[in-house]
Scaffold this motif. Structure first.
Motif, PDB file in Angstrom:
ATOM      1  N   ALA A  67       0.795  -1.282   0.068  1.00 60.15           N
ATOM      2  CA  ALA A  67      -0.018   0.080   0.066  1.00 60.15           C
ATOM      3  C   ALA A  67       0.820   1.221  -0.037  1.00 60.15           C
ATOM      4  O   ALA A  67       0.516   2.369  -0.637  1.00 60.15           O
ATOM      5  CB  ALA A  67      -1.144  -0.017   1.183  1.00 60.15           C
ATOM      6  N   LYS A  68       1.854   1.142   0.704  1.00 56.75           N
ATOM      7  CA  LYS A  68       3.065   2.282   0.887  1.00 56.75           C
ATOM      8  C   LYS A  68       3.751   2.560  -0.554  1.00 56.75           C
ATOM      9  O   LYS A  68       3.807   3.541  -1.075  1.00 56.75           O
ATOM     10  CB  LYS A  68       4.039   2.256   1.690  1.00 56.75           C
ATOM     11  N   MET A  69       3.802   1.428  -1.328  1.00 56.82           N
ATOM     12  CA  MET A  69       4.585   1.518  -2.511  1.00 56.82           C
ATOM     13  C   MET A  69       3.484   2.483  -3.697  1.00 56.82           C
ATOM     14  O   MET A  69       4.195   3.124  -4.353  1.00 56.82           O
ATOM     15  CB  MET A  69       5.041   0.169  -3.060  1.00 56.82           C
ATOM     16  N   LEU A  73       4.904  -9.153  -7.505  1.00 56.74           N
ATOM     17  CA  LEU A  73       4.825  -7.695  -7.980  1.00 56.74           C
ATOM     18  C   LEU A  73       4.103  -7.505  -9.275  1.00 56.74           C
ATOM     19  O   LEU A  73       3.132  -6.857  -9.212  1.00 56.74           O
ATOM     20  CB  LEU A  73       6.194  -6.826  -8.157  1.00 56.74           C
ATOM     21  N   LEU A  74       4.337  -8.298 -10.451  1.00 54.85           N
ATOM     22  CA  LEU A  74       3.551  -8.249 -11.449  1.00 54.85           C
ATOM     23  C   LEU A  74       2.273  -8.410 -11.300  1.00 54.85           C
ATOM     24  O   LEU A  74       1.335  -7.990 -11.932  1.00 54.85           O
ATOM     25  CB  LEU A  74       4.200  -9.291 -12.537  1.00 54.85           C
ATOM     26  N   THR A  75       2.153  -9.444 -10.379  1.00 56.72           N
ATOM     27  CA  THR A  75       0.662 -10.054 -10.022  1.00 56.72           C
ATOM     28  C   THR A  75      -0.305  -8.859  -9.630  1.00 56.72           C
ATOM     29  O   THR A  75      -1.391  -8.535  -9.963  1.00 56.72           O
ATOM     30  CB  THR A  75       0.422 -11.324  -9.321  1.00 56.72           C
ATOM     31  N   LYS A  76       0.257  -8.258  -8.464  1.00 59.40           N
ATOM     32  CA  LYS A  76      -0.608  -7.442  -7.809  1.00 59.40           C
ATOM     33  C   LYS A  76      -0.763  -6.130  -8.549  1.00 59.40           C
ATOM     34  O   LYS A  76      -1.641  -5.378  -8.615  1.00 59.40           O
ATOM     35  CB  LYS A  76       0.446  -6.968  -6.654  1.00 59.40           C
ATOM     36  N   LEU A  77       0.477  -5.497  -9.359  1.00 58.56           N
ATOM     37  CA  LEU A  77       0.085  -4.570 -10.177  1.00 58.56           C
ATOM     38  C   LEU A  77      -0.868  -4.486 -11.373  1.00 58.56           C
ATOM     39  O   LEU A  77      -1.628  -3.872 -11.521  1.00 58.56           O
ATOM     40  CB  LEU A  77       1.493  -4.113 -10.812  1.00 58.56           C
ATOM     41  N   ASN A  78      -0.846  -5.816 -11.848  1.00 57.12           N
ATOM     42  CA  ASN A  78      -1.655  -6.273 -12.679  1.00 57.12           C
ATOM     43  C   ASN A  78      -3.237  -6.232 -12.343  1.00 57.12           C
ATOM     44  O   ASN A  78      -4.105  -5.785 -13.036  1.00 57.12           O
ATOM     45  CB  ASN A  78      -1.360  -7.505 -13.579  1.00 57.12           C
ATOM     46  N   ASP A  79      -3.446  -6.717 -11.226  1.00 57.25           N
ATOM     47  CA  ASP A  79      -4.701  -6.987 -10.631  1.00 57.25           C
ATOM     48  C   ASP A  79      -5.248  -5.632 -10.174  1.00 57.25           C
ATOM     49  O   ASP A  79      -6.579  -5.281 -10.109  1.00 57.25           O
ATOM     50  CB  ASP A  79      -4.663  -8.197  -9.110  1.00 57.25           C
TER      51      ASP A  79
END
Length: 617
Positions: free
Chosen positions: A401-403, A465-471
Motif C-alpha cells: 500500500a505504501k509503494m 509484484l507483476l501479479t499485484k500491479l496487474n490486479d
C-alpha cells in the motif's frame, strides 16, 4: 679485540629481547606482504627495498622511543599497545583481503557494524599462515615484554642515532615524490609507476605495496584525522567545463515511458549464472520482453559495495575513489538525484529495505537523496527473520500500500535474499527451501544450489509484484528497473565462482528494464551503474541538465564505456586491463585516450561528491 667481542656478547645477552621485539613488529608486515605477492599483477610496481626500508625505519623508531626515550615502565607499555594494535590490524586486513581481494582504509572501521553478517563467513579465511604468523608475533611480543630493559644512557650517540630514522623517512618521502622525479601521470602506463601510486594514495592495495604496513597506516591515519579540503575554484571551474558539452540529442526511446510509475529494484548479489528459466522464470520473462542489458557491469569503489551501488544508481556518481563509503556524504546536496528530479516532475518517492534506518545511515542518506522516507520492512510489523526473505515482502499489505500510495510514484526497493551467507540455512534460505523444495539438489555443489534457491526467492518477489500491479490495473502504467548491486563475491570458492562466470568479466551482472508495451531489445553495449540515471530520465522524457558521469546507454551516439577500481576499462572496441606488457603501437593512442577518460571521470566524480559541488554552484 677479544674484550670487545666479549662486550658485544654481553650486550646481546643483556638486550636480546630487542631481537624478539623487532620480530614481533616485522611479522604483521610480512604476513600482509605474503598475501599481496602472489597476486601482484605489475612487476614494475615492486619497488625493491623501498617498502622494506619504510618498515625497518618504523620498527627502529618504535623501539628507539620505547627503550631509549621513555622510562622502562611506560616504554614497555607503549611497545605492547603498539605491537598488539598492528597484530590485530594485520589479522583483520588479512581476513578482509581474503574476502574482498583488497585491504581496507582505517575509515572503514566505522562500518564494522555493517559487516556483522560476514562474521561466520569470515571464519573460513582464518588459515594456517594467518594463525602461525599471529601466534609467532604474540610469542615474540611476550618474550620481549618479559625481558624488557632500558639500556644505560652513557653516550650522546644514542640521541644521534634517533636522527637516522627521521632522515630516512624524510629521504624516502623525497624519493617517492613524483614531482621531484618528473614521472608523468598522463602516460599510458602511469598507473604502474610506484611514485605516482604513492602520491595519489587512492588504490589501497598498491598503496600498501609501495609503503609497507607502518608507513601505509600512518599516512592513512593522518588523512583520516586531518582530511584536506583540496578543491579550489579552479577545480570547480573544471567541473563546469566538463559539463559544458553539446546537449544530448533525442533518440527513439526519448519519452516512451513518460509519466509512468517507476519501481527500481536493486538485486542483492544476484549474479549472471543464477539467471535461469528453472530458478528465475519471472526475471527471464522480463528480460526477454523488455530491455535486457547483457553487458552491464557493477564496478565497486571503496567499502560497502551494496550501498555504493545504490548511491551510484540514484545520483549518477560513483563513491569517490578517495573515500571509503558514500555514507560519508549524507550532508551533500543532490539536486539532480533521480528521486529529486522525479519529485520535481510530481512523483512521490520512497525507498524500501529490510535493514533498519541506522544501517549504512540509510535513514538520513536516503532523505538527502530526495526520498520522502526510507521504509524499513520491520516497521510494518514484519519480524526481522521474516522480512529477510524477498518472497515475504509483498505478503505485507502495508508495504505494498505504501509503494502505490500515490501516482505517479518512484519506489526504490532493495532485495535481501541473495545476501550472504550461502553455506548454511539462515532464515531466508530456510524460507526459500520451504517454498521451493523441488529445487533442492543434493547432487549439486551445496553452496551453488543455495545461491540458486535464494535467486528463486527473489524471483518470487517479481512474480508477486507483476501479479499485484496487474490486479490493481497499475502494471500498464509502470516501468520496472532491475539491476544487481555486485557480483556474488560472498561465494566462498572463488575458483568455482570463476567457472560459473564462464570467463566473463567478474563484474558483469544482470540488469533489465521492463514495462508492458516497451519494445523488447537486447542491449550489448558496455554499461555501468551510473549510466542508469541518464538512461531512465531519457525514457521518461524528464527535463534535466546533463550533470552526470554516465551516459544514456540507449543513445546511438554512445558506444558505451565502463571503468573499474583497478583502472581497467572497456568500450565498444576493446577491454583494457593494465599490464606490464607494452601494447602494440597502433593501440597505444586508443589506450592513452581511454586512460585519460578514466582519469578525468574519476577526478570530476571526486570533485563533485567530495567537494559537494552542487552546494557551491
Amino acid at each position: 679485540m677479544k674484550q670487545k667481542f666479549k662486550a658485544f656478547l654481553k650486550f646481546i645477552n643483556e638486550y636480546y629481547f630487542l631481537v624478539f621485539a623487532a620480530i614481533a613488529l616485522f611479522l604483521p608486515d610480512l604476513l600482509l606482504r605474503a598475501l599481496v605477492w602472489p597476486n601482484r599483477p605489475f612487476v614494475e610496481l615492486y619497488v625493491g627495498p623501498v617498502a622494506w626500508i619504510f618498515s625497518a625505519v618504523w620498527v627502529f623508531l618504535i623501539l628507539f622511543v620505547c627503550t631509549i626515550v621513555l622510562p622502562k615502565k611506560w616504554g614497555r607499555l607503549l611497545y605492547i599497545v603498539t605491537n598488539v594494535f598492528f597484530i590485530i590490524l594485520a589479522f583483520c586486513q588479512y581476513v578482509y583481503c581474503g574476502i574482498f581481494e583488497q585491504f581496507f582504509w582505517l575509515k572503514s572501521i566505522a562500518l564494522a557494524g555493517e559487516g556483522a553478517d560476514y562474521l561466520d563467513y569470515a571464519l573460513d579465511y582464518i588459515d594456517i599462515p594467518l594463525v602461525v604468523c599471529t601466534l609467532a608475533a604474540i610469542g615474540a611480543l611476550v618474550l620481549a615484554a618479559i625481558r624488557w630493559k632500558k639500556p644505560p644512557l652513557k653516550h650522546k650517540a644514542w640521541w644521534l642515532i634517533a636522527l637516522v630514522p627521521v632522515i630516512a623517512l624524510g629521504g624516502l618521502n623525497f624519493v617517492m615524490s613524483p614531482e621531484l622525479f618528473g614521472d608523468s601521470e598522463d602516460d599510458w602506463d602511469s598507473w604502474r609507476k610506484p611514485r605516482v601510486v604513492y602520491k595519489q594514495f587512492t588504490d589501497v592495495n598498491k598503496s600498501f605495496d609501495v609503503s609497507g604496513l607502518y608507513q601505509f597506516t600512518l599516512r592513512d591515519l593522518l588523512r583520516t584525522v586531518f582530511p584536506v579540503n583540496k578543491y579550489s575554484k579552479e577545480d570547480f571551474k573544471r567541473v563546469e567545463e566538463f559539463f559544458e558539452q553539446p546537449p544530448v540529442s533525442e533518440n527513439e526511446y526519448t519519452g516512451v515511458l513518460k509519466g509512468k510509475n517507476v519501481i527500481a529494484v536493486m538485486l542483492e548479489g544476484i549474479d549472471t549464472w543464477m539467471i535461469d528459466e528453472k530458478y528465475t522464470p519471472t526475471m527471464c520473462y522480463m528480460m526477454e520482453n523488455g530491455l535486457n542489458f547483457t553487458n552491464y557491469h557493477a564496478p565497486t569503489f571503496g567499502t560497502g559495495h551494496t550501498f555504493n551501488s545504490e548511491f551510484a544508481f540514484n545520483t549518477g556518481y560513483f563513491n569517490p575513489i578517495t573515500a571509503v563509503s558514500a555514507t560519508n556524504f549524507s550532508a551533500n546536496r543532490y539536486p539532480y538525484s533521480l528521486a529529486n528530479i522525479l519529485r520535481d516532475e510530481g512523483y512521490l518517492a520512497n525507498s524500501f529495505h529490510y535493514n533498519d534506518p541506522e544501517f549504512y545511515n540509510r535513514g538520513i542518506m536516503h532523505n538527502s537523496l530526495g526520498f520522502e522516507k526510507y521504509n524499513s520492512f520491520p516497521d510494518f510489523g514484519m519480524p526481522e527473520t521474516v522480512s529477510q526473505a524477498d518472497s515475504n515482502i509483498l505478503s505485507n499489505d502495508g508495504i505494498y500500500a505504501k509503494m502505490i500510495e500515490k501516482q505517479p510514484f518512484y519506489d526504490f526497493v532493495i532485495t535481501y535474499s541473495g545476501h550472504v551467507p550461502y553455506t548454511f540455512d539462515d532464515a531466508k534460505l530456510s524460507t526459500a527451501k520451504q517454498n521451493h523444495p523441488d529445487l533442492i539438489n543434493p547432487e549439486m555443489n551445496k553452496e551453488k544450489n543455495n545461491c540458486l534457491i535464494l535467486a528463486a526467492d527473489t524471483d518470487d518477489f517479481f512474480r508477486q509484484l507483476l501479479t499485484k500491479l496487474n490486479d490493481d490495473g497499475i502494471l500498464e502504467n509502470t516501468v520496472i528497473v532491475a539491476y544487481t548491486d555486485h557480483y556474488a563475491y560472498g561465494f566462498s570458492d572463488q575458483k568455482l565462482l570463476e567457472e560459473y562466470k564462464q570467463g566473463e568479466n567478474i563484474y558483469r551482472v544482470p540488469a533489465f528494464i521492463y514495462s508492458p508495451g516497451l519494445k523488447a531489445q537486447t542491449i550489448d553495449k558496455p554499461m555501468m551503474t551510473v549510466d542508469f540515471l541518464p538512461t531512465i530520465l531519457n525514457l521518461l522524457g524528464a527535463k534535466c541538465p546533463d550533470y552526470f558521469i554516465g551516459n544514456d546507454i540507449l543513445n546511438p551516439e554512445n558506444e558505451g564505456f565502463v571503468y573499474f577500481g583497478n583502472k581497467a576499462w572497456m568500450d565498444g572496441k576493446m577491454y583494457y586491463v593494465p599490464s606490464d606488457e607494452e601494447p602494440a603501437k597502433e593501440k597505444k593512442e586508443h589506450i592513452r585516450a581511454g586512460n585519460a577518460r578514466v582519469a578525468e571521470s574519476c577526478e570530476i566524480n571526486d570533485i563533485v561528491i567530495t567537494g559537494d559541488y552542487f552546494a557551491r554552484r
